[in-house]
Scaffold this motif. Sequence first.
Motif, PDB file in Angstrom:
ATOM      1  N   ILE A   1      93.254  75.206  27.826  1.00  0.00           N
ATOM      2  CA  ILE A   1      94.431  74.355  28.046  1.00  0.00           C
ATOM      3  C   ILE A   1      95.441  75.107  28.900  1.00  0.00           C
ATOM      4  O   ILE A   1      95.863  76.214  28.551  1.00  0.00           O
TER       5      ILE A   1
ATOM      6  N   MET B   1      94.503  68.512  21.630  1.00  0.00           N
ATOM      7  CA  MET B   1      95.269  69.751  21.718  1.00  0.00           C
ATOM      8  C   MET B   1      96.277  69.791  20.581  1.00  0.00           C
ATOM      9  O   MET B   1      96.512  68.808  19.889  1.00  0.00           O
TER      10      MET B   1
ATOM     11  N   THR C   1     100.246  68.970  31.427  1.00  0.00           N
ATOM     12  CA  THR C   1      99.217  69.748  30.751  1.00  0.00           C
ATOM     13  C   THR C   1      97.837  69.194  31.066  1.00  0.00           C
ATOM     14  O   THR C   1      97.632  67.979  31.065  1.00  0.00           O
TER      15      THR C   1
ATOM     16  N   THR D   1      93.328  70.721  31.601  1.00  0.00           N
ATOM     17  CA  THR D   1      92.315  71.675  31.163  1.00  0.00           C
ATOM     18  C   THR D   1      91.776  72.466  32.354  1.00  0.00           C
ATOM     19  O   THR D   1      91.889  72.038  33.514  1.00  0.00           O
TER      20      THR D   1
END
Length: 264
Positions: free
Chosen positions: A206, A132, A227, A229
Motif C-alpha cells: 500500500i 486496507m 492511496t 497499491t
Amino acid sequence: MGSMETPAEAAGGTVGKALHVLDMVAEKGRPVRFNDVLDGSPYPKATLYRLLQTLTTQGLLSYDEDRQTYAPGMRLVRLAHSAWRQSSLAPVARPFLDTLSSEVGETIHLAQIDRGQVLYVDKRNAAQPVEMFSQAGKIGPGYCTGVGKAMMAFLKPNEREQAVQNQSFYRHTEHTLTTSDALQAELGQIRVDGVAFDREEHEPGIICVAAPILSSNSRVIGALSITTTTQKYSLEGLDALRPVLLQTAQDIAQAAENWQFPSS
C-alpha cells in the motif's frame, strides 16, 4: 496492575480518569465485562467500579444487566454527531472528495490529527477497492502514514516536537521509520516538497501521496491522500497525481475558511 497515574490523568483529576476509562471501553470494540476493563487498568477495583457507574449514570456508557457488559452509550452517539458537524472536515470536504475520487479512480482519505495520531474522518473507495487498515472513524499512527506525516510536517515546531514524541515507532514493515531522528528528517523534506509519501510503511503493498490542508494562516486543519497499491502504481507514477491532489487540498482549505469561522 497498579494505581500509578500518568501526568495527564493526574492533571485531569476525576474527569481525566473517567475519560480514560471511557477510552478503554471504546477501544475494546465490543461490549465488555468489568474484569475485561480491570485487566490493564491503572485504577484500583473500587475506583474503576465507581468510574464505570458514573459514566453509566451520565449516559456515556450503557450497561446490559443480562449480559453484565458495558458499551458506549447513546449520549456519546449524540455528541459524536454534533462533533462531526462542528469539528470534522468531512461535511465541507465531501464534494471535493467525490470529484477527486472520480478523477483519479483511486482511494481517497481525509484525515485530521489528534495528539500526533491520525483520525480518518472520510474515505472514498476506488472502483476496485483494496482491503486496507484505514476507514472513517479509525485511528492510525502518524509516523508511518502519508496523511500523518503530511500533517506533522507543517505543525508549529513545538507542536511537531510533541507529536513526534507521541509516536510508538513500532516496525509495521521493513520500510517503517523507527526513530524520531529519521522521522524528523523526513518531515523536513516534506516541508520542502509540499507532499508526503507512504512507501509501504504501514501496510505491505500500500502506497500513497498525501498533502496537508492548511488554513490561510498556515494552521494544519487536516490532510488528504490518494492511496493505491504497488501492483498498480510506482511511487514515481503516484507523484504524477501531485498537482490534482494539491489543488483539491487548497480547494478544501478555502471552503473550510467559512466553516471554521462562521459569520454568525
